[in-house]
Design an enzyme around this catalytic site. Structure first.
Site, short mmCIF file in Angstrom:
data_model
loop_
_atom_site.label_atom_id
_atom_site.label_comp_id
_atom_site.label_asym_id
_atom_site.label_seq_id
_atom_site.Cartn_x
_atom_site.Cartn_y
_atom_site.Cartn_z
CE1 TYR A 1 -3.73 2.41 0.95
CE2 TYR A 1 -2.26 3.24 2.43
CZ TYR A 1 -3.48 3.28 1.83
OH TYR A 1 -4.36 4.37 1.65
CB VAL B 1 -10.26 8.63 7.39
CG1 VAL B 1 -11.68 9.23 7.63
CG2 VAL B 1 -9.26 9.65 6.86
P1 NDP Z 1 -13.01 2.65 1.73
O1 NDP Z 1 -12.32 1.09 1.60
O2 NDP Z 1 -14.20 2.93 2.63
O3 NDP Z 1 -13.58 3.20 0.26
C1 NDP Z 1 -12.67 2.56 -0.86
C2 NDP Z 1 -13.46 3.04 -2.14
O4 NDP Z 1 -12.54 2.63 -3.34
C3 NDP Z 1 -14.64 2.06 -2.14
O5 NDP Z 1 -15.70 3.01 -2.46
C4 NDP Z 1 -14.11 1.03 -3.31
O6 NDP Z 1 -15.41 0.55 -3.97
C5 NDP Z 1 -13.31 1.94 -4.02
N1 NDP Z 1 -12.59 1.08 -4.96
C6 NDP Z 1 -11.81 -0.09 -4.83
N2 NDP Z 1 -11.36 -0.51 -5.85
C7 NDP Z 1 -11.92 0.28 -6.88
C8 NDP Z 1 -11.87 0.14 -8.27
N3 NDP Z 1 -11.07 -0.58 -9.13
N4 NDP Z 1 -12.63 0.82 -9.30
C9 NDP Z 1 -13.55 1.94 -8.51
N5 NDP Z 1 -13.49 1.90 -7.15
C10 NDP Z 1 -12.79 1.20 -6.29
O7 NDP Z 1 -11.59 3.30 2.28
P2 NDP Z 1 -11.58 5.11 2.37
O8 NDP Z 1 -12.79 5.66 2.10
O9 NDP Z 1 -10.67 5.12 3.63
O10 NDP Z 1 -10.36 5.46 1.23
C11 NDP Z 1 -10.56 6.48 0.31
C12 NDP Z 1 -9.17 6.80 -0.27
O11 NDP Z 1 -8.61 7.42 0.79
C13 NDP Z 1 -8.29 5.52 -0.88
O12 NDP Z 1 -7.68 5.87 -1.88
C14 NDP Z 1 -7.39 5.25 0.36
O13 NDP Z 1 -5.94 4.69 0.05
C15 NDP Z 1 -7.16 6.50 0.97
N6 NDP Z 1 -6.64 6.74 2.22
C16 NDP Z 1 -7.26 6.47 3.44
C17 NDP Z 1 -7.03 6.52 4.53
C18 NDP Z 1 -7.88 6.11 5.92
O14 NDP Z 1 -7.33 6.29 7.04
N7 NDP Z 1 -9.14 5.50 5.67
C19 NDP Z 1 -5.72 7.09 4.97
C20 NDP Z 1 -5.21 7.43 3.74
C21 NDP Z 1 -5.42 7.57 2.31
P3 NDP Z 1 -16.20 -1.02 -3.38
O15 NDP Z 1 -17.08 -0.58 -2.25
O16 NDP Z 1 -16.70 -1.61 -4.65
O17 NDP Z 1 -15.01 -1.89 -2.70
#
Ligand code: NDP
Length: 319
Positions: A238, A275
């Protein structure tokens, strides 16, 4: 540094973070004034992976600011449901299917955007995947992690650039990245100085170099030698995927920098903090509202003129 000095340092860092959080929540309560608004209901903002978590909240907040939000999700049913929640709240939100690692899905989406809206003003690359939670460090799904976070983001940037509409305030691309992928962070960095220097030097940086790095890692995952490869130690796959996103952000900013006035595209990335979402097992320290804030700020900031930078809590941080 002895143990108590380390403890003091950690405490001070924690206090600084908490102070910044308080400052930000105050700043967030100040609405953008009318003269700052470069956007309107006709401004098109696309958010990837917006069916839940931070992406959903970014879509929500962009909608509250009066833009037209294209909420996308790889699963149609859940995406439609998420869009419905925002539509019922009176926001201008439409849904379209989009899987960022499926080229056919991206092509269909881009054609639909072009036919229905003529283009995009703001792209938020939020879709992401992390297999590990907490201190786990399995690379079992490394390929999916790198494909989604790095190649998926890159696919979307490539597809969206030709669609980005000329606009005096500059079109915007914001990628949700992570401090875990810092090139020169004190912790979790690549141990190979030469590779770090290559990635640091934006003038000689190329897509081939970034791709070669992630592909080398994936090869080492396959042959089992990755543990001695000098990669980041925490959330290795990651962290590397986000490091690649950060380097690619700087590269694209350089490539876009020569565009004429009126056709500028600004591209930046940010860390949302830790988050409370499914990704962290809801163990994070900040809410999705707080995590979405810097994406909104980078998207809506008037007189943007900043590109190829990395942010957290509305401040520039080092790559
Ligand atoms: P979630 O797991 O709640 O959400 C991830 C989202 O990405 C989901 O909607 C998922 O869809 C979607 N997704 C995954 N693969 C694909 C794909 N191939 N095409 C389209 N959509 C896809 O995580 P977060 O909301 O926490 O994460 C959002 C972003 O923030 C990410 O990039 C993460 O790396 C980044 N981030 C998060 C942190 C945290 O603490 N939460 C910290 C730092 C960065 P589905 O529901 O279908 O799986």
């Amino acid at each position: 540094m002895d143990k108590s000095e380390k403890q003091d340092k950690r405490e001070r860092a924690k206090e600084r973070r908490e102070k910044r959080r308080q400052e930000i929540s105050l700043i967030r309560s100040i609405p953008y004034s009318d003269h700052q608004r470069w956007w309107s209901a006709d401004t098109i903002a696309v958010v990837t992976g917006a069916n839940r978590g931070i992406g959903f909240e970014i879509a929500h907040q962009l909608g509250l600011h009066g833009l037209t939000v294209v909420l996308t999700s790889r699963e149609t049913a859940v995406g439609e449901e998420a869009a419905k929640v925002l539509q019922e709240g009176g926001l201008k939100v439409v849904f379209h299917q989009l899987d960022v690692i499926d080229h056919e899905s991206i092509n269909t989406f881009c054609k639909w955007i072009k036919d229905n809206y003529g283009g995009i003003d703001i792209l938020i690359n939020n879709a992401g995947f992390n297999h590990n939670v907490g201190s786990e460090n399995s690379v079992e799904l490394a390929e999916k992690v790198i494909a989604t976070n790095y190649f998926g983001t890159k696919n979307m940037i490539k597809a969206a650039i030709p669609l980005m509409r000329p606009n005096n305030a500059g079109a915007r691309i914001v990628s949700v990245s992570s401090r875990l992928g810092r090139l020169n962070g004190r912790k979790n960095r690549i141990s190979n100085d030469e590779l770090r220097q290559q990635l640091e030097d934006v003038e000689s940086l190329s897509e081939e170099k970034i791709d070669a790095m992630v592909n080398k890692f994936l090869e080492q995952v396959k042959d089992g030698s990755w543990t001695s490869g000098g990669w980041p130690q925490n959330n290795t796959d990651y962290a590397l995927s986000k490091l690649a996103v950060n380097a690619h952000t700087r590269l694209v900013a350089r490539e876009l920098s020569g565009r004429p006035e009126g056709e500028k595209i600004y591209i930046n990335c940010y860390c949302p903090g830790w988050v409370k979402t499914a990704m962290t097992g809801w163990a994070g320290q900040v809410t999705t509202e707080e995590g979405a804030d810097t994406a909104l700020w980078l998207s809506l900031l008037p007189d943007m003129r900043i590109s190829g930078k990395f942010f957290a809590e509305r401040r520039e941080i080092h790559f």
